[in-house]
Every structure is written in C-alpha cells, then in structure tokens.
Design a protein around this motif. Structure first.
Motif, PDB file in Angstrom:
ATOM      1  N   PHE A 160       5.635  35.310 -14.059  1.00 24.04           N
ATOM      2  CA  PHE A 160       4.284  35.404 -13.500  1.00 24.04           C
ATOM      3  C   PHE A 160       3.972  34.283 -12.511  1.00 24.04           C
ATOM      4  CE2 PHE A 160       3.865  38.425 -16.913  1.00 24.04           C
ATOM      5  CZ  PHE A 160       3.020  39.370 -16.370  1.00 24.04           C
ATOM      6  N   LEU A 161       4.604  33.142 -12.647  1.00 25.90           N
ATOM      7  CA  LEU A 161       4.397  32.106 -11.632  1.00 25.90           C
ATOM      8  C   LEU A 161       5.073  32.492 -10.322  1.00 25.90           C
ATOM      9  CD1 LEU A 161       4.747  28.837 -13.757  1.00 25.90           C
ATOM     10  CD2 LEU A 161       2.656  29.829 -12.778  1.00 25.90           C
ATOM     11  N   LEU A 162       6.243  33.133 -10.395  1.00 25.73           N
ATOM     12  CA  LEU A 162       6.868  33.651  -9.173  1.00 25.73           C
ATOM     13  C   LEU A 162       5.998  34.736  -8.542  1.00 25.73           C
ATOM     14  CD1 LEU A 162      10.665  33.907 -10.106  1.00 25.73           C
ATOM     15  CD2 LEU A 162       9.615  32.400  -8.416  1.00 25.73           C
ATOM     16  N   THR A 163       5.412  35.589  -9.384  1.00 30.16           N
ATOM     17  CA  THR A 163       4.509  36.619  -8.878  1.00 30.16           C
ATOM     18  C   THR A 163       3.325  35.992  -8.142  1.00 30.16           C
ATOM     19  OG1 THR A 163       5.105  38.099 -10.703  1.00 30.16           O
ATOM     20  CG2 THR A 163       3.045  38.553  -9.539  1.00 30.16           C
ATOM     21  N   THR A 164       2.743  34.961  -8.751  1.00 28.88           N
ATOM     22  CA  THR A 164       1.604  34.274  -8.127  1.00 28.88           C
ATOM     23  C   THR A 164       1.986  33.664  -6.793  1.00 28.88           C
ATOM     24  OG1 THR A 164       0.757  33.763 -10.342  1.00 28.88           O
ATOM     25  CG2 THR A 164      -0.180  32.532  -8.498  1.00 28.88           C
ATOM     26  N   ALA A 165       3.172  33.027  -6.746  1.00 24.67           N
ATOM     27  CA  ALA A 165       3.629  32.391  -5.506  1.00 24.67           C
ATOM     28  C   ALA A 165       3.843  33.415  -4.397  1.00 24.67           C
ATOM     29  CB  ALA A 165       4.924  31.621  -5.768  1.00 24.67           C
ATOM     30  N   GLY A 171      22.540  37.401 -13.943  1.00 21.67           N
ATOM     31  CA  GLY A 171      21.831  38.538 -14.520  1.00 21.67           C
ATOM     32  C   GLY A 171      20.386  38.213 -14.829  1.00 21.67           C
ATOM     33  N   PHE A 172      20.127  36.979 -15.258  1.00 22.78           N
ATOM     34  CA  PHE A 172      18.749  36.559 -15.545  1.00 22.78           C
ATOM     35  C   PHE A 172      17.900  36.630 -14.284  1.00 22.78           C
ATOM     36  CE2 PHE A 172      15.651  33.100 -15.284  1.00 22.78           C
ATOM     37  CZ  PHE A 172      14.855  33.365 -16.381  1.00 22.78           C
ATOM     38  N   ALA A 206      13.874  39.150 -10.755  1.00 25.63           N
ATOM     39  CA  ALA A 206      13.434  39.676  -9.456  1.00 25.63           C
ATOM     40  C   ALA A 206      12.900  41.095  -9.597  1.00 25.63           C
ATOM     41  CB  ALA A 206      14.587  39.638  -8.459  1.00 25.63           C
ATOM     42  N   TYR A 207      13.591  41.935 -10.363  1.00 17.44           N
ATOM     43  CA  TYR A 207      13.129  43.314 -10.555  1.00 17.44           C
ATOM     44  C   TYR A 207      11.785  43.346 -11.280  1.00 17.44           C
ATOM     45  CZ  TYR A 207      12.782  48.033 -12.436  1.00 17.44           C
ATOM     46  OH  TYR A 207      12.327  49.274 -12.786  1.00 17.44           O
ATOM     47  N   LEU A 208      11.666  42.543 -12.328  1.00 21.82           N
ATOM     48  CA  LEU A 208      10.434  42.547 -13.108  1.00 21.82           C
ATOM     49  C   LEU A 208       9.267  41.981 -12.297  1.00 21.82           C
ATOM     50  CD1 LEU A 208      11.923  41.387 -16.513  1.00 21.82           C
ATOM     51  CD2 LEU A 208      10.975  43.633 -16.010  1.00 21.82           C
ATOM     52  N   CYS A 234       7.761  45.512 -11.758  1.00 22.73           N
ATOM     53  CA  CYS A 234       6.970  45.668 -12.983  1.00 22.73           C
ATOM     54  C   CYS A 234       5.742  44.779 -13.029  1.00 22.73           C
ATOM     55  CB  CYS A 234       7.849  45.393 -14.206  1.00 22.73           C
ATOM     56  SG  CYS A 234       9.293  46.464 -14.303  1.00 22.73           S
ATOM     57  N   THR A 235       5.643  43.819 -12.127  1.00 21.76           N
ATOM     58  CA  THR A 235       4.462  42.958 -12.127  1.00 21.76           C
ATOM     59  C   THR A 235       3.652  43.118 -10.841  1.00 21.76           C
ATOM     60  OG1 THR A 235       5.656  41.357 -13.501  1.00 21.76           O
ATOM     61  CG2 THR A 235       3.620  40.608 -12.485  1.00 21.76           C
TER      62      THR A 235
END
Length: 304
Positions: free
Chosen positions: A47-52, A228-229, A234-236, A240-241
């Motif tokens: 979620f922090l990556l999403t916010t950025a 893989g992590f 990245a996909y999520l 998904c977010t």
C-alpha cells in the motif's frame, strides 16, 4: 416496462466484475509473496507503493478544499480498509481456503442489510433472490461446512461484515455533499480519495508491524534472492489495489452498494478458476456448479 440501464450503470457493473476477477487471483499471488515476508510488512509495502504511484497524479490540479475533503472522508474509509485487509490476510492464513471463500462471500448477504440499515434503501426482491442464489453457490463451492469454528473463521466473517460496511460508507462519502462546503465547490476526486485510503493502510500496517512483531519488520528481500516476491507485489499493487480501489470507488458513485456486494461477491468463484488454471488445483462438479451459480446470479443482476 422497466427502464433500460444507463450506460454508466453498465460500465460500473463491468468494472466491478473486473475487480472481482483480479481480487479472486490475489489470494494465490499473495500466498506466494508471503513465503518471503510477514503479513503486516507485505501489506505495508503493497500500500505504500500504491500511495507513491497515485499521489503525484492525484494531487495534480487539486485545491486545498479538495485535499481537506479527501482527508476528512478518506481517513475513516482507510481505517475500514485497513481492518478488512488485516482480517482477510490473517484469516486466510488460519482457515482452509474453501471455508475462507464461503465466509468472505457472505458480504453479499450483509451488504443489502447494511444498505437498508445505514442508508434507508430497501433492496428489491430481485436483489434478495440473487443473494440467495449466490449464497447457495458459495456453499457448493466451499464443499459444505464441516468442523467447528476457528479464529481464522471469525476473522473472515469479520472481514465480510466490514466489506459490507465499507461499500455503504464509500457510497455515502462519494455522494454526500458536506453542509459546510461552499456552493459550487468541486467534489473530491476519486483518485485522491483512493490515495488517502492507501496511505492509511500502508502507514497503519507499517506501524503495526513495528509495534506488534517481536523483532520488528525484517529487511526487505532483494530482487536477486526473491524476484517472485517483487513480481507478486507489482501485480497486487497495479491490479488488485490501484485498479480495484479506483474502479470500486468510481462505481459506487453510479450504482448501489447491494449491486457492488453482489458483483464483487463472485470473487471466490474467480479465485477457484484461477487456482485450477494457474495453480493446478482441482475443482469437482459440485464446485463448478457453485461457481456457475455465483457468476450467473451476478451477470443476471447486471443485465437487469
């Protein structure tokens, strides 16, 4: 003769079905990522990556009033979203997948009740019929109910209730005009509202990870050791977010929470299909019938 659905309603239904599909794939993808990093840390990274990613676009061209409105509406919605993701993620880890799928799909039943109680909008008979069919499909998909209750079951049930409340709260926030707002003031952009929600979840899980885990959060895995992590993350983050939250927040401005609950409630069926096609799991005739009932009920409601 009933009126034809508006084009925006059709697009909203399609967006919600796509949300259900990508969310259905998220369980298998997330389980792979959780092999490398703890639950709270993984949610914080996601979620922090999403916010950025969202913040530079969401803040562009907005006014101070819009930012304040996004904070005022987004903070409580973000707290709800934080509770949902924590309950779901820990619940899946502590209960069989079939039971988790059945319990989370109960949001389809809880959403019309929450809409009636919180928004005073009584769902139609068609909605209740589709809810009943979808619930039967979820039970078939889960393979019946065996054994007693566990802590994971309780967490999944809590997540289903919170999802129903989230749908109603987001719909009310998207449509409600504050009495203190100036006449003609611009509404809060959906992307800005989504950014605030993502920031609350990211910062909240980060704080919980440092406060609750005995040794705090471990260092992030490197690309060389755990590519893989990062692919899963990245996909999520993107699908998904970012896509799912923006699409759901937009759709809630053009449809009812009950339709949202019904359409996104097909998530377990899409998750089962993903498990068969991608993870190599098997699904018997009873499971296929249950998934077909869930998806069929949602598509029939969308067509109406």
């Amino acid at each position: 003769m009933p009126a034809s659905p508006s084009p925006l309603l059709r697009w909203a239904d399609l967006a919600l079905l796509l949300v259900a599909i990508v969310w259905g794939t998220s369980y298998g993808v997330a389980k792979g990522a959780l092999a490398y990093y703890p639950v709270l840390g993984f949610l914080a990274v996601r979620f922090l990556l999403t916010t950025a990613l969202l913040a530079p676009v969401a803040l562009r061209g907005t006014t101070a009033a819009q930012r304040w409105g996004a904070l005022r509406k987004g903070l409580p919605l973000g707290a709800l979203l934080l509770s949902i993701f924590v309950c779901e993620t820990y619940g899946v880890a502590h209960t069989p997948a079939s039971r988790a799928a059945f319990l989370i799909s109960l949001c389809v039943v809880f959403t019309p009740v929450a809409e009636w109680a919180l928004m005073g909008q009584r769902p139609s008979r068609a909605v209740w019929m589709c809810v009943a069919v979808s619930l039967c499909g979820a039970l078939l998909l889960a393979g019946g109910w065996q054994g007693g209750w566990s802590g994971g079951d309780a967490l999944m049930l809590a997540a289903a209730v919170l999802r129903a409340l989230m749908a109603c709260a987001t719909a009310r926030a998207a449509r409600h005009v504050s009495p203190s707002a100036a006449p003609g003031a611009a509404p809060v952009p959906v992307l800005l509202l989504t950014t605030v929600q993502s920031a609350v979840v990211g910062l909240g899980t980060l704080a919980m990870g440092w406060a609750l885990l005995p040794q705090g959060l471990p260092p992030l895995p490197t690309w060389a050791a755990a590519s893989g992590f990062w692919w899963a993350t990245a996909y999520l983050v993107l699908g998904c977010t970012v896509f799912a939250l923006v699409a759901q927040n937009w759709a809630l401005k053009h449809t009812s929470p009950s339709r949202v609950g019904l359409l996104t409630g097909t998530e377990p069926a899409w998750g089962a299909l993903f498990a068969v096609a991608w993870l190599g799991e098997s699904l018997g005739p009873q499971g296929w019938l249950g998934g077909a009932l869930m998806v069929g009920a949602a598509l029939w409601m969308a067509r109406r």
